[in-house]
Design an enzyme around this catalytic site. Structure first.
Site, PDB file in Angstrom:
ATOM      1  N   TYR A 105      65.387  77.225  23.939  1.00 22.67           N
ATOM      2  CA  TYR A 105      65.184  75.810  24.274  1.00 22.67           C
ATOM      3  C   TYR A 105      65.306  74.952  23.025  1.00 22.67           C
ATOM      4  O   TYR A 105      64.304  74.595  22.404  1.00 22.67           O
ATOM      5  CB  TYR A 105      63.814  75.599  24.924  1.00 22.67           C
ATOM      6  CG  TYR A 105      63.695  76.260  26.279  1.00 22.67           C
ATOM      7  CD1 TYR A 105      64.181  75.627  27.416  1.00 22.67           C
ATOM      8  CD2 TYR A 105      63.120  77.510  26.413  1.00 22.67           C
ATOM      9  CE1 TYR A 105      64.090  76.227  28.668  1.00 22.67           C
ATOM     10  CE2 TYR A 105      63.026  78.117  27.659  1.00 22.67           C
ATOM     11  CZ  TYR A 105      63.509  77.472  28.772  1.00 22.67           C
ATOM     12  OH  TYR A 105      63.421  78.071  30.004  1.00 22.67           O
ATOM     13  N   TRP A 140      63.622  71.387  23.890  1.00 18.99           N
ATOM     14  CA  TRP A 140      62.218  71.400  24.290  1.00 18.99           C
ATOM     15  C   TRP A 140      61.324  72.039  23.229  1.00 18.99           C
ATOM     16  O   TRP A 140      60.138  71.702  23.134  1.00 18.99           O
ATOM     17  CB  TRP A 140      62.039  72.053  25.661  1.00 18.99           C
ATOM     18  CG  TRP A 140      62.437  71.084  26.747  1.00 18.99           C
ATOM     19  CD1 TRP A 140      63.553  71.131  27.523  1.00 18.99           C
ATOM     20  CD2 TRP A 140      61.748  69.874  27.095  1.00 18.99           C
ATOM     21  NE1 TRP A 140      63.605  70.033  28.349  1.00 18.99           N
ATOM     22  CE2 TRP A 140      62.498  69.246  28.114  1.00 18.99           C
ATOM     23  CE3 TRP A 140      60.572  69.253  26.658  1.00 18.99           C
ATOM     24  CZ2 TRP A 140      62.117  68.040  28.694  1.00 18.99           C
ATOM     25  CZ3 TRP A 140      60.189  68.049  27.243  1.00 18.99           C
ATOM     26  CH2 TRP A 140      60.950  67.459  28.242  1.00 18.99           C
ATOM     27  N   ASN A 197      61.154  60.678  36.712  1.00 18.13           N
ATOM     28  CA  ASN A 197      61.937  61.182  37.841  1.00 18.13           C
ATOM     29  C   ASN A 197      63.362  60.640  37.776  1.00 18.13           C
ATOM     30  O   ASN A 197      63.669  59.767  36.964  1.00 18.13           O
ATOM     31  CB  ASN A 197      61.268  60.739  39.161  1.00 18.13           C
ATOM     32  CG  ASN A 197      61.545  61.698  40.296  1.00 18.13           C
ATOM     33  OD1 ASN A 197      62.473  62.514  40.237  1.00 18.13           O
ATOM     34  ND2 ASN A 197      60.752  61.606  41.344  1.00 18.13           N
ATOM     35  N   PHE A 198      64.212  61.183  38.623  1.00 14.15           N
ATOM     36  CA  PHE A 198      65.595  60.724  38.801  1.00 14.15           C
ATOM     37  C   PHE A 198      66.441  60.813  37.532  1.00 14.15           C
ATOM     38  O   PHE A 198      67.277  59.951  37.279  1.00 14.15           O
ATOM     39  CB  PHE A 198      65.633  59.297  39.391  1.00 14.15           C
ATOM     40  CG  PHE A 198      64.865  59.202  40.681  1.00 14.15           C
ATOM     41  CD1 PHE A 198      65.301  59.849  41.820  1.00 14.15           C
ATOM     42  CD2 PHE A 198      63.664  58.494  40.745  1.00 14.15           C
ATOM     43  CE1 PHE A 198      64.579  59.795  43.014  1.00 14.15           C
ATOM     44  CE2 PHE A 198      62.933  58.429  41.934  1.00 14.15           C
ATOM     45  CZ  PHE A 198      63.402  59.080  43.067  1.00 14.15           C
ATOM     46  N   LEU A 199      66.204  61.843  36.735  1.00 16.49           N
ATOM     47  CA  LEU A 199      67.095  62.113  35.608  1.00 16.49           C
ATOM     48  C   LEU A 199      68.428  62.577  36.190  1.00 16.49           C
ATOM     49  O   LEU A 199      68.486  63.548  36.936  1.00 16.49           O
ATOM     50  CB  LEU A 199      66.487  63.226  34.740  1.00 16.49           C
ATOM     51  CG  LEU A 199      67.432  63.914  33.747  1.00 16.49           C
ATOM     52  CD1 LEU A 199      67.950  62.925  32.709  1.00 16.49           C
ATOM     53  CD2 LEU A 199      66.714  65.074  33.044  1.00 16.49           C
ATOM     54  N   ARG A 259      74.586  67.369  25.720  1.00 12.81           N
ATOM     55  CA  ARG A 259      73.255  67.120  25.144  1.00 12.81           C
ATOM     56  C   ARG A 259      72.808  65.666  25.331  1.00 12.81           C
ATOM     57  O   ARG A 259      72.084  65.115  24.495  1.00 12.81           O
ATOM     58  CB  ARG A 259      73.208  67.509  23.652  1.00 12.81           C
ATOM     59  CG  ARG A 259      73.737  68.893  23.331  1.00 12.81           C
ATOM     60  CD  ARG A 259      72.992  70.013  23.979  1.00 12.81           C
ATOM     61  NE  ARG A 259      71.591  70.099  23.625  1.00 12.81           N
ATOM     62  CZ  ARG A 259      70.750  70.995  24.149  1.00 12.81           C
ATOM     63  NH1 ARG A 259      71.195  71.874  25.036  1.00 12.81           N
ATOM     64  NH2 ARG A 259      69.491  71.014  23.806  1.00 12.81           N
ATOM     65  N   THR A 263      58.624  67.091  37.308  1.00 12.47           N
ATOM     66  CA  THR A 263      58.844  68.369  37.984  1.00 12.47           C
ATOM     67  C   THR A 263      60.306  68.743  37.853  1.00 12.47           C
ATOM     68  O   THR A 263      61.162  67.881  37.648  1.00 12.47           O
ATOM     69  CB  THR A 263      58.515  68.269  39.496  1.00 12.47           C
ATOM     70  OG1 THR A 263      59.227  67.167  40.047  1.00 12.47           O
ATOM     71  CG2 THR A 263      57.043  68.120  39.749  1.00 12.47           C
ATOM     72  N   LEU A 312      57.921  62.760  44.357  1.00 10.83           N
ATOM     73  CA  LEU A 312      59.060  62.476  45.240  1.00 10.83           C
ATOM     74  C   LEU A 312      60.302  63.205  44.771  1.00 10.83           C
ATOM     75  O   LEU A 312      60.497  63.398  43.594  1.00 10.83           O
ATOM     76  CB  LEU A 312      59.323  60.966  45.243  1.00 10.83           C
ATOM     77  CG  LEU A 312      58.126  60.131  45.705  1.00 10.83           C
ATOM     78  CD1 LEU A 312      58.476  58.656  45.614  1.00 10.83           C
ATOM     79  CD2 LEU A 312      57.717  60.483  47.124  1.00 10.83           C
TER      80      LEU A 312
HETATM   81  C1  LIG Z   1      69.680  67.639  34.740  1.00  4.57           C
HETATM   82  C2  LIG Z   1      70.857  67.071  33.978  1.00  4.57           C
HETATM   83  C3  LIG Z   1      70.583  65.635  33.662  1.00  4.57           C
HETATM   84  C4  LIG Z   1      71.016  67.868  32.693  1.00  4.57           C
HETATM   85  O1  LIG Z   1      72.167  67.450  32.049  1.00  4.57           O
HETATM   86  P1  LIG Z   1      73.161  68.476  31.297  1.00  4.57           P
HETATM   87  O2  LIG Z   1      74.368  67.721  30.926  1.00  4.57           O
HETATM   88  O3  LIG Z   1      73.311  69.668  32.176  1.00  4.57           O
HETATM   89  O4  LIG Z   1      72.336  68.960  30.024  1.00  4.57           O
HETATM   90  P2  LIG Z   1      72.448  68.443  28.509  1.00  4.57           P
HETATM   91  O5  LIG Z   1      73.507  69.198  27.802  1.00  4.57           O
HETATM   92  O6  LIG Z   1      72.578  66.984  28.477  1.00  4.57           O
HETATM   93  O7  LIG Z   1      70.994  68.830  27.954  1.00  4.57           O
HETATM   94  C5  LIG Z   1      70.503  70.124  27.996  1.00  4.57           C
HETATM   95  C6  LIG Z   1      69.027  70.090  27.689  1.00  4.57           C
HETATM   96  O8  LIG Z   1      68.340  69.361  28.727  1.00  4.57           O
HETATM   97  C7  LIG Z   1      67.334  70.193  29.295  1.00  4.57           C
HETATM   98  N1  LIG Z   1      67.247  69.924  30.731  1.00  4.57           N
HETATM   99  C8  LIG Z   1      68.147  70.213  31.675  1.00  4.57           C
HETATM  100  N2  LIG Z   1      67.679  69.840  32.876  1.00  4.57           N
HETATM  101  C9  LIG Z   1      66.462  69.321  32.667  1.00  4.57           C
HETATM  102  C10 LIG Z   1      65.490  68.771  33.531  1.00  4.57           C
HETATM  103  N3  LIG Z   1      65.678  68.702  34.847  1.00  4.57           N
HETATM  104  N4  LIG Z   1      64.350  68.309  32.995  1.00  4.57           N
HETATM  105  C11 LIG Z   1      64.144  68.373  31.674  1.00  4.57           C
HETATM  106  N5  LIG Z   1      65.035  68.894  30.794  1.00  4.57           N
HETATM  107  C12 LIG Z   1      66.181  69.360  31.305  1.00  4.57           C
HETATM  108  C13 LIG Z   1      67.828  71.592  29.062  1.00  4.57           C
HETATM  109  O9  LIG Z   1      66.771  72.520  29.128  1.00  4.57           O
HETATM  110  C14 LIG Z   1      68.431  71.479  27.673  1.00  4.57           C
HETATM  111  O10 LIG Z   1      67.432  71.475  26.684  1.00  4.57           O
HETATM  112  P3  LIG Z   1      67.057  72.853  25.875  1.00  4.57           P
HETATM  113  O11 LIG Z   1      68.166  73.102  24.910  1.00  4.57           O
HETATM  114  O12 LIG Z   1      65.758  72.605  25.202  1.00  4.57           O
HETATM  115  O13 LIG Z   1      66.980  73.937  26.912  1.00  4.57           O
HETATM  116  C15 LIG Z   1      72.180  67.172  34.798  1.00  4.57           C
HETATM  117  O14 LIG Z   1      72.497  68.516  34.990  1.00  4.57           O
HETATM  118  C16 LIG Z   1      72.102  66.503  36.158  1.00  4.57           C
HETATM  119  O15 LIG Z   1      72.237  65.296  36.270  1.00  4.57           O
HETATM  120  N6  LIG Z   1      71.874  67.307  37.204  1.00  4.57           N
HETATM  121  C17 LIG Z   1      71.731  66.835  38.551  1.00  4.57           C
HETATM  122  C18 LIG Z   1      70.430  66.119  38.732  1.00  4.57           C
HETATM  123  C19 LIG Z   1      69.211  66.929  38.322  1.00  4.57           C
HETATM  124  O16 LIG Z   1      69.149  68.130  38.500  1.00  4.57           O
HETATM  125  N7  LIG Z   1      68.226  66.215  37.762  1.00  4.57           N
HETATM  126  C20 LIG Z   1      66.992  66.805  37.322  1.00  4.57           C
HETATM  127  C21 LIG Z   1      66.010  66.765  38.393  1.00  4.57           C
HETATM  128  S1  LIG Z   1      64.535  67.560  37.899  1.00  4.57           S
END
Ligand SMILES: CC(C)(COP(=O)(O)OP(=O)(O)OC[C@H]1O[C@@H](n2cnc3c(N)ncnc32)[C@H](O)[C@@H]1OP(=O)(O)O)[C@@H](O)C(=O)NCCC(=O)NCCS
Length: 498
Positions: free
Chosen positions: A80, A83, A212-214, A224, A248, A498
């Site tokens: 990680y 994190w 929420n809603f990332l 990244r 969550t 939610l």
């Molecule tokens: C979740 C999301 C934003 C991650 O984006 P990504 O382009 O895959 O990941 P990035 O390369 O930007 O970043 C990776 C880092 O984000 C962390 N990460 C990925 N998803 C995460 C989440 N849901 N919450 C917190 N951190 C998260 C990873 O663990 C990683 O960090 P690490 O090196 O410490 O493990 C993207 O996959 C997405 O939009 N997915 C669909 C929606 C979704 O699942 N949203 C999250 C709901 S909980």
């Protein structure tokens, strides 16, 4: 296009259970099934050799826990990169050492006044969700790019009215609705949000932000950008004097404060089967499945009716006392009760309705019980017949049955089990009436007391709860080490996200 996401939250969870051909011996099959009561249930009625054949196709982790295996359940801190640098509990902390509740980072750092640099060609924006056009942009980003299940069959379809409800709760701040736009096209390509919440974790009451809603556009994944968004929302929370957050995720991150499992109650089994959400169990037929999930036409509870504005004080009082029984729960005020439970949708716009709340009023005019559910559709990806699964999610509920001062804990639990089965039985009738295809629930609150009896099936999704910058011992999530419902210990989670 990016590969299907498996870091899912709710939508990801489907009725689990698929099996194909191969062979293992019958004794081994018995042993494996003893590890997984939910799976054993599913195979009930089949002879040992057929079970052995079916088991061979499942991955070991699926057999042991009922959950899909995948690279995502990593638990070593070194993997990680982001994190490991954040003020969160770590996997390499001793598991059984007493945990004193408190912040991970004792000193509050100096908060930068400027946002950090954004990827070239993109820029930070604050979304104005009072502006319908901007609300629609967030909706469109999420509709196309938010959480999907592992096989990319379903994707959450949060409606604009849902987002308006979820993101503009009492005390909401515009600056916690953070977007990223492409500088040239102005297209919204990423989003993260927070809302203010008063959260009790065991004895301590914290002002936190609920994140929420990332969401990041599929074309911008794995760059990244997620850590940059998380750091920006953290900065904006810090600027308001908020140092803790709750969030969550379906994926394992350092380090869950609790883990719950998804359960699904079919209301339209045929449709769920046709879209691939529910499997046909090996010992059943479509007709038997449909019959199994029939619900009565009418509710049974005397005094059951929709919540009205006049009920706010009573619902606040009842729900607050009920939630006080859990280790982690929100502390609502009057305005929040109104916002979260009273539907604002006009009579002629019921297709946009988000939340339904019912109360049970006794002959003296006292509200003895309440329950609520909200609507959240999932798009069915690439299905010609059905565009969406209409899912209801069980939200908060409460009952005086849990709060009888003159009874022992065991007696209360027995009574509560009966009462919750009555309440949720009626909730199913009401959900069916609205036209929902399925009612989803987690193993939180007192749900372990009714999930099986009300014919909820185990899902293949988990939901992990996380606290940012707050350390506390693990809170039971309503499942045991085999990921089966833990009715004996229940759950300490009283917070529904939610
Ligand atoms: C979740 C999301 C934003 C991650 O984006 P990504 O382009 O895959 O990941 P990035 O390369 O930007 O970043 C990776 C880092 O984000 C962390 N990460 C990925 N998803 C995460 C989440 N849901 N919450 C917190 N951190 C998260 C990873 O663990 C990683 O960090 P690490 O090196 O410490 O493990 C993207 O996959 C997405 O939009 N997915 C669909 C929606 C979704 O699942 N949203 C999250 C709901 S909980």
């Amino acid at each position: 296009m990016a590969p299907p996401q498996d870091n899912d939250k709710p939508s990801g969870s489907k009725d689990k259970g698929k099996a194909k051909e191969k062979v293992i011996d019958a004794n081994t099959a018995d042993k494996l099934l003893s590890l997984n009561p939910a799976l054993a249930n599913e195979f009930a009625g089949l002879d040992r050799n057929s079970v052995a054949k079916l088991l061979k196709e499942l991955k070991l982790q699926e057999i042991a826990t009922g959950l899909p295996a995948g690279g995502k359940n990593r638990k070593d801190m070194a993997s990680y990169k982001f994190w490991a640098t954040q003020p969160v509990a770590r996997f390499d902390e001793p598991e059984n050492a007493p945990v004193a509740d408190g912040p991970v980072q004792a000193e509050n750092p100096v908060v930068p006044t400027e946002s950090s640099a954004m990827l070239e060609g993109f820029e930070w924006v604050t979304m104005d969700l009072d502006d319908e056009a901007q609300l629609k942009e967030v909706y469109e980003l999420l509709t196309g790019h938010y959480v999907e299940d592992q096989e990319a069959m379903f994707r959450f379809n949060y409606s604009a009215s849902f987002l308006d409800w979820a993101l503009k709760s009492p005390g909401w701040l515009k600056q916690w609705h953070v977007g990223v736009r492409a500088s040239k096209s102005r297209k919204l390509v990423a989003f993260i949000s927070g809302i203010p919440v008063k959260l009790r974790v065991r004895e301590k009451v914290l002002n936190v932000s609920e994140i929420n809603f990332l969401c990041i556009h599929k074309k911008l994944r794995e760059k990244r950008l997620a850590p940059v968004l998380i750091k920006e929302i953290t900065r904006r929370c810090n600027l308001e004097g908020i140092w803790n957050a709750i969030y969550t995720a379906g994926i394992v991150l350092p380090k869950p404060v609790s883990t719950c499992r998804y359960y699904h109650r079919s209301l339209d089994w045929s449709k769920l089967y046709k879209v691939g959400f529910s499997p046909l169990p090996h010992n059943s037929t479509p007709a038997r499945q449909v019959a199994r999930y029939l619900v009565p036409k009418d509710t049974k509870l005397k005094g059951l009716r929709e919540m009205k504005a006049e009920d706010i004080d009573q619902v606040l009082d009842l729900l607050s006392r009920y939630l006080a029984r859990f280790e982690m729960a929100p502390e609502f005020d009057k305005k929040e009760i109104e916002h979260w439970f009273l539907s604002r949708t006009a009579a002629d716009k019921q297709e946009d309705r988000v939340v339904w709340t019912y109360v049970v009023e006794n002959d003296q005019g006292k509200i003895t019980d309440m329950f609520s559910f909200y609507s959240l559709e999932s798009s069915v990806i690439g299905n010609k017949e059905f565009k969406v699964v209409k899912a209801a999610y069980l939200f908060y509920y409460a009952s005086e049955t849990a709060l009888q001062a003159d009874k022992s804990e065991d007696e209360i639990k027995k009574d509560l089990k009966v009462r919750l089965n009555e309440l949720i039985g009626d909730a199913l009738v009401l959900c069916k009436r609205v036209g929902f295809d399925v009612l989803n629930a987690l193993t939180l609150l007192d749900n372990t007391l009714f999930l099986e009896k009300q014919k909820f099936g185990a899902g293949d999704g988990q939901l992990h709860y996380y606290l940012f910058n707050w350390r506390t011992a693990f809170i039971r999530g309503g499942v045991d080490e085999n990921n089966a419902i833990d009715e004996k210990n229940g759950s300490g989670i009283g917070m529904v996200m939610l």
